[in-house]
Design an enzyme around this catalytic site. Structure first.
Site, PDB file in Angstrom:
ATOM      1  N   SER A 102       0.856  -1.177   0.000  1.00 41.13           N
ATOM      2  CA  SER A 102       0.000   0.000   0.000  1.00 41.13           C
ATOM      3  C   SER A 102       0.889   1.224   0.000  1.00 41.13           C
ATOM      4  O   SER A 102       2.057   1.155   0.322  1.00 41.13           O
ATOM      5  CB  SER A 102      -0.925  -0.025   1.203  1.00 41.13           C
ATOM      6  OG  SER A 102      -0.180  -0.321   2.350  1.00 41.13           O
ATOM      7  N   SER A 127       0.711   5.906  -0.650  1.00 43.30           N
ATOM      8  CA  SER A 127       0.008   7.141  -0.342  1.00 43.30           C
ATOM      9  C   SER A 127      -1.299   7.249  -1.134  1.00 43.30           C
ATOM     10  O   SER A 127      -2.086   8.147  -0.923  1.00 43.30           O
ATOM     11  CB  SER A 127       0.912   8.308  -0.691  1.00 43.30           C
ATOM     12  OG  SER A 127       1.277   8.196  -2.040  1.00 43.30           O
ATOM     13  N   PHE A 128      -1.539   6.325  -2.059  1.00 40.42           N
ATOM     14  CA  PHE A 128      -2.689   6.401  -2.953  1.00 40.42           C
ATOM     15  C   PHE A 128      -3.785   5.406  -2.583  1.00 40.42           C
ATOM     16  O   PHE A 128      -4.926   5.586  -2.920  1.00 40.42           O
ATOM     17  CB  PHE A 128      -2.208   6.058  -4.366  1.00 40.42           C
ATOM     18  CG  PHE A 128      -1.484   4.745  -4.371  1.00 40.42           C
ATOM     19  CD1 PHE A 128      -2.187   3.563  -4.489  1.00 40.42           C
ATOM     20  CD2 PHE A 128      -0.109   4.693  -4.183  1.00 40.42           C
ATOM     21  CE1 PHE A 128      -1.519   2.344  -4.423  1.00 40.42           C
ATOM     22  CE2 PHE A 128       0.547   3.473  -4.121  1.00 40.42           C
ATOM     23  CZ  PHE A 128      -0.156   2.304  -4.233  1.00 40.42           C
ATOM     24  N   GLY A 129      -3.425   4.303  -1.924  1.00 41.78           N
ATOM     25  CA  GLY A 129      -4.361   3.220  -1.691  1.00 41.78           C
ATOM     26  C   GLY A 129      -3.610   1.916  -1.556  1.00 41.78           C
ATOM     27  O   GLY A 129      -2.535   1.899  -0.967  1.00 41.78           O
ATOM     28  N   VAL A 155      -2.500  -2.163  -3.292  1.00 36.76           N
ATOM     29  CA  VAL A 155      -2.378  -3.058  -4.440  1.00 36.76           C
ATOM     30  C   VAL A 155      -2.686  -4.481  -3.965  1.00 36.76           C
ATOM     31  O   VAL A 155      -2.153  -4.924  -2.951  1.00 36.76           O
ATOM     32  CB  VAL A 155      -0.957  -3.021  -5.034  1.00 36.76           C
ATOM     33  CG1 VAL A 155      -0.908  -3.857  -6.295  1.00 36.76           C
ATOM     34  CG2 VAL A 155      -0.547  -1.600  -5.329  1.00 36.76           C
ATOM     35  N   LYS A 179      -4.487  -2.299  -8.578  1.00 41.42           N
ATOM     36  CA  LYS A 179      -4.109  -1.155  -7.775  1.00 41.42           C
ATOM     37  C   LYS A 179      -5.368  -0.339  -7.539  1.00 41.42           C
ATOM     38  O   LYS A 179      -5.933   0.240  -8.470  1.00 41.42           O
ATOM     39  CB  LYS A 179      -3.067  -0.365  -8.559  1.00 41.42           C
ATOM     40  CG  LYS A 179      -2.427   0.738  -7.808  1.00 41.42           C
ATOM     41  CD  LYS A 179      -1.148   1.151  -8.518  1.00 41.42           C
ATOM     42  CE  LYS A 179      -0.488   2.299  -7.785  1.00 41.42           C
ATOM     43  NZ  LYS A 179       0.787   2.666  -8.369  1.00 41.42           N
ATOM     44  N   ASP A 183      10.199   9.467  -9.306  1.00 40.57           N
ATOM     45  CA  ASP A 183      10.189   8.753  -8.029  1.00 40.57           C
ATOM     46  C   ASP A 183      10.830   7.371  -8.147  1.00 40.57           C
ATOM     47  O   ASP A 183      10.269   6.372  -7.715  1.00 40.57           O
ATOM     48  CB  ASP A 183       8.744   8.643  -7.521  1.00 40.57           C
ATOM     49  CG  ASP A 183       8.692   8.343  -6.023  1.00 40.57           C
ATOM     50  OD1 ASP A 183       9.737   8.491  -5.352  1.00 40.57           O
ATOM     51  OD2 ASP A 183       7.622   7.956  -5.540  1.00 40.57           O
TER      52      ASP A 183
END
Ligand SMILES: *[C@@H]1O[C@H](CO)[C@@H](O)[C@H](O)[C@H]1NC(C)=O
Ligand SMILES: *[C@@H]1O[C@H](CO)[C@@H](O)[C@H](O)[C@H]1NC(C)=O
Ligand SMILES: *[C@@H]1O[C@H](CO)[C@@H](O)[C@H](O)[C@H]1NC(C)=O
Ligand SMILES: *[C@@H]1O[C@H](CO)[C@@H](O)[C@H](O)[C@H]1NC(C)=O
Ligand SMILES: *[C@@H]1O[C@H](CO)[C@@H](O)[C@H](O)[C@H]1NC(C)=O
Ligand SMILES: *[C@@H]1O[C@H](CO)[C@@H](O)[C@H](O)[C@H]1NC(C)=O
Ligand SMILES: *[C@@H]1O[C@H](CO)[C@@H](O)[C@H](O)[C@H]1NC(C)=O
Length: 767
Positions: A484, A486-488, A490, A504, A599
């Site tokens: 997981s 910062s977005f949600g 997987v 995802k 990133d």
């Protein structure tokens, strides 16, 4: 080899290595007086060197004739090539002199003549039937001599003490000769020595003169006649990685200080006369993969702490006087492939915990006083009766040729207790599952189920319905969480057609996750490359956004770098980094407009079933416009990997990715995170690597890389890593303008890879 090349007057550089050239070498080549470099290694050439070679090739700086079938005398005139800095004649049939009478040994005259070559750095004459004695004049060889290889060359007599004058020496390799006498005490002056290989000689004396060699990383002294003790000072040689002292005459206890060498990889003291017992501190040797103490007089018990050696693959204490029982903790050694405890006085039971070591292939506890049941599950299924013969009272499966175990009353009672314990545990387990299911149902209700027409699926991609997706994600619930961020989260999911995918799911409650989804979608739906994670489908409506991606069974590079039981060797790591570079090259240069990943870090590099690297996570990726070379952003990437101008001003450009890539390169070959605590305030991964480049590269290399082999690859790795670190340092320059471009990186790494692989395959020693 064509004669015509001899007509190329004024030729300065001639390279024809790895060419399958055969037949005699045209002698005319030695008349090309302008030659500076002549490189003919790895062919099938035959012939002699002309006796006047030194006068014919006065400018020669680099001569590599290794791995051919040249023969005849090495002419003393070679010393008249006064500019020679690299001489490799290894693996041929060269001799020292035509023997005047049988058994009459002479000094190696060509060595004396080479004292005239004041810039000689590398001298290799290994694997030739030289027959001779090393002259004292060796001390007058160039003071910049770094590497001297003369293994398997029929050299007799002592190592002259004058060798101590060659203070630049890094490698001395003289194994498999008939050298006698001791290790001269003058060798303590060789403060740069990293590798001393004297296996298979008749070296006597003691080890005292090695105390001051604080850069020594490999000491190979197997099969000699060294006596006395291992000096206490060895514990101070923290650079030591490989210690081979097998088959010598060493005595007394193993000094306590030795157990402090926490980076030691191979520790082989077999077949000596060490006595005393094993202290708990043996558990400090955390990096070690081989411990062989067999054939000594070691007594006492096996320390419990041994179980902490998670990297240990081969362990032998065979033929000693160990007593007591086998510690239960041995079952923790998850990397073990071979365990030999035979011929000791061990008693008690064989711990059942050993069944869990799935990698264990060789197991020997024969000739001890063990009793009780032989475990029969796990790895024990593959063992035969040979592993267990000559013990006190072992019992168990008839396969092991031991009597069956009698089940005592006590055991039956124990059995009953076990059954009730299992029942209680099962009940608790069921309760937990029910509770989880309830929580999950509540969670499901919260998601508004949209109508199917709400679900636009990107054209040209596979059509997967929202319900199928939801089903695939939820099939196994939390146990399927891959990660997981910062977005949600997987998840691993299975589609209706049985295909395993990574899903995802973007948590829309989290700030920024919408932007993250859009960015990722834009990249993955438009870009296709072998080294980018491939998207199968996307799913987007007001309340639910998800991407269906190809599942990467080998997880992330991060897992591989920092796990105890996973291991990537040199060429795999290099391969993966080249994969990443290809992906960046595509993003930077081959798509319509430059795409900046922003990133890069090990957790964003995923590995497929063949360990091919795939760049993933495009959540903060920036698309530059055609005419832009940089852009401003407010989104911050991961500290440690981020370029200074990005951190300060939010300025992103291709050079930012190159910076992160440079840090990533350093991390991959040192297994040190850029934000490792050990760096403190004044040090960083970058400065640590930079400071070690000149002379202590071995200290920054991930010790796991030395797992591969001894001898030449041990030598190849530092050379290879320092070339890679040079590339890395050119990626992390302060000024973005000075950094390499991604294409330059690809070229450099490909070149390093080619050399590494071919040298590795051919057993070369010099990169
Ligand atoms: C080396 O060169 C010198 C000067 O040219 C010459 O006198 C000498 O004989 C040469 N040595 C050999 C071994 O050929
Ligand atoms: C080494 O060279 C020095 C000075 O050139 C000389 O005095 C000495 O005898 C030489 N040593 C040997 C062993 O040849
Ligand atoms: C060379 O070695 C000898 C013997 O070890 C020593 O006496 C001499 O001082 C050394 N010479 C140099 C220049 O280091
Ligand atoms: C090891 O090094 C330390 C610090 O340099 C020193 O105090 C100690 O005496 C050394 N130990 C041995 C056995 O040489
Ligand atoms: C170990 O061997 C040394 C030398 O052979 C001897 O002096 C010493 O007493 C022995 N120690 C033990 C514990 O047997
Ligand atoms: C470890 O043991 C296995 C099995 O005996 C053997 O094949 C392998 O060569 C050993 N490896 C090392 C590094 O000694
Ligand atoms: C037994 O050995 C076979 C072949 O050597 C191997 O494939 C299998 O995994 C081993 N089984 C166990 C339980 O170790």
């Amino acid at each position: 080899m064509p004669e015509e090349i001899c007509n190329l007057h004024r030729l300065e550089y001639f390279y024809a290595d790895f060419n399958d050239l055969n037949g005699p070498i045209p002698t005319g080549i030695f008349n090309l007086s302008t030659l500076i470099e002549l490189v003919l290694n790895f062919n099938h050439l035959i012939g002699n060197l002309p006796s006047k070679i030194g006068d014919q090739l006065p400018n020669l700086n680099y001569l590599d004739l290794s791995w051919n079938n040249f023969s005849g005398v090495i002419p003393v005139s070679i010393g008249n090539c006064s500019r020679l800095s690299f001489l490799h004649l290894g693996h041929n049939q060269f001799i020292n002199t035509i023997p005047k009478s049988l058994g009459n040994l002479e000094y190696l005259h060509f060595l004396t003549s080479l004292t005239n070559c004041k810039s000689l750095k590398v001298l290799i004459v290994a694997e030739n039937p030289l027959n001779g004695i090393i002259p004292n004049t060796i001390g007058n060889l160039s003071s910049s001599l770094q590497k001297f290889y003369a293994s398997v060359a029929n050299i007799t007599g002592p190592i002259p003490r004058e060798i101590g004058n060659l203070s630049s020496l890094i490698t001395v390799s003289l194994e498999d000769n008939q050298l006698s006498g001791g290790i001269p005490s003058s060798m303590q002056q060789l403060r740069n020595l990293q590798l001393l290989s004297l296996d298979q000689n008749k070296i006597g004396g003691n080890l005292d003169s090695l105390c001051q060699l604080h850069k020594l990383s490999g000491l190979f002294l197997d099969e000699n006649q060294v006596s006395g003790t291992i000096p206490n000072c060895f514990g101070n040689i923290t650079s030591l990685r490989n210690l081979y002292l097998r088959e010598n005459l060493l005595t007394s206890t193993i000094p306590m200080s030795l157990w402090n060498l926490k980076d030691l990889i191979v520790f082989n003291l077999a077949s000596n006369s060490f006595n005393g017992s094993l202290p708990p501190e043996i558990g400090n040797l955390k990096a070690t993969i081989t411990i062989d103490l067999s054939g000594n007089h070691i007594s006492g018990a096996i320390p419990n702490t041994l179980g902490a050696l998670l990297n240990l693959q081969n362990l032998s204490f065979a033929n000693n006087q160990l007593e007591g029982s086998l510690p239960e903790s041995l079952g923790n050694m998850v990397s073990l492939t071979s365990l030999n405890l035979s011929h000791n006085y061990l008693s008690g039971l064989i711990p059942k915990s050993l069944e869990a070591i799935s990698s264990l292939q060789v197991f020997d506890v024969s000739s001890n006083y063990l009793v009780g049941e032989i475990p029969s599950g796990g790895c024990f299924r593959n063992f035969t009766s040979k592993s267990f013969i000559s013990n006190a009272a072992l019992c168990g499966d008839p396969r092991f040729e031991v009597p069956p175990c009698k089940i005592s009353k006590k055991h039956r009672l124990y059995g009953k207790k076990l059954v009730s314990l299992i029942l209680i545990l099962a009940a608790i387990f069921i309760l937990v599952i029910v509770a989880l299911a309830c929580i999950f149902l509540v969670y499901l209700r919260k998601i508004k189920v949209p109508s199917p027409q709400d679900v636009p699926v990107v054209a040209s991609m596979e059509r997967i319905s929202y319900y199928e997706l939801l089903h695939a994600t939820n099939q196994l619930g939390e146990s399927n969480l891959l990660g997981s961020g910062s977005f949600g989260s997987v998840y691993k999911g299975i589609l209706n057609d049985g295909k395993v995918v990574a899903i995802k799911v973007f948590n829309l409650q989290l700030e920024g996750s919408l932007r993250h989804f859009d960015a990722e979608c834009k990249v993955l739906c438009n870009l296709r490359h072998r080294n980018l994670v491939k998207v199968i489908s996307s799913c987007s409506n007001q309340d639910f956004k998800a991407l269906v991606l190809v599942y990467m069974p080998n997880g992330s590079l991060e897992t591989w770098l920092y796990s105890h039981h996973l291991f990537l060797n040199m060429s795999k790591r290099l391969n993966i980094m080249i994969d990443v570079a290809y992906a960046l090259q595509y993003l930077h240069q081959e798509y319509l407009t430059p795409v900046i990943h922003c990133d890069l870090k090990p957790s964003n590099i995923l590995l497929d079933e063949n360990l091919v690297g795939h760049v993933s996570d495009f959540g903060i990726t920036k698309f530059l416009r055609m005419d832009e070379s940089s852009a401003l952003t407010k989104t911050l990437a991961t500290i440690g990997y981020i370029a200074p101008e990005y951190g300060r001003e939010g300025l992103v450009s291709k050079a930012c990715d190159v910076f992160s890539y440079g840090i990533l390169l350093m991390e991959v070959f040192t297994a040190k995170r850029p934000n490792d605590e050990s760096f403190g305030e004044n040090l960083s991964l970058k400065s640590w690597v930079r400071d070690s480049m000149s002379d202590s590269i071995v200290e920054v290399i991930d010790p796991k890389l030395f797992r591969e082999e001894r001898s030449y690859s041990h030598e190849l790795i530092p050379g290879c890593v320092s070339m890679i670190m040079e590339v890395a340092l050119n990626c992390v320059c302060e000024s973005p303008k000075e950094r390499l471009t991604i294409s330059e990186i690809v070229d450099s790494l490909k070149k390093i890879e080619r050399r590494y692989i071919s040298f590795h395959r051919h057993g070369g020693i010099q990169l």
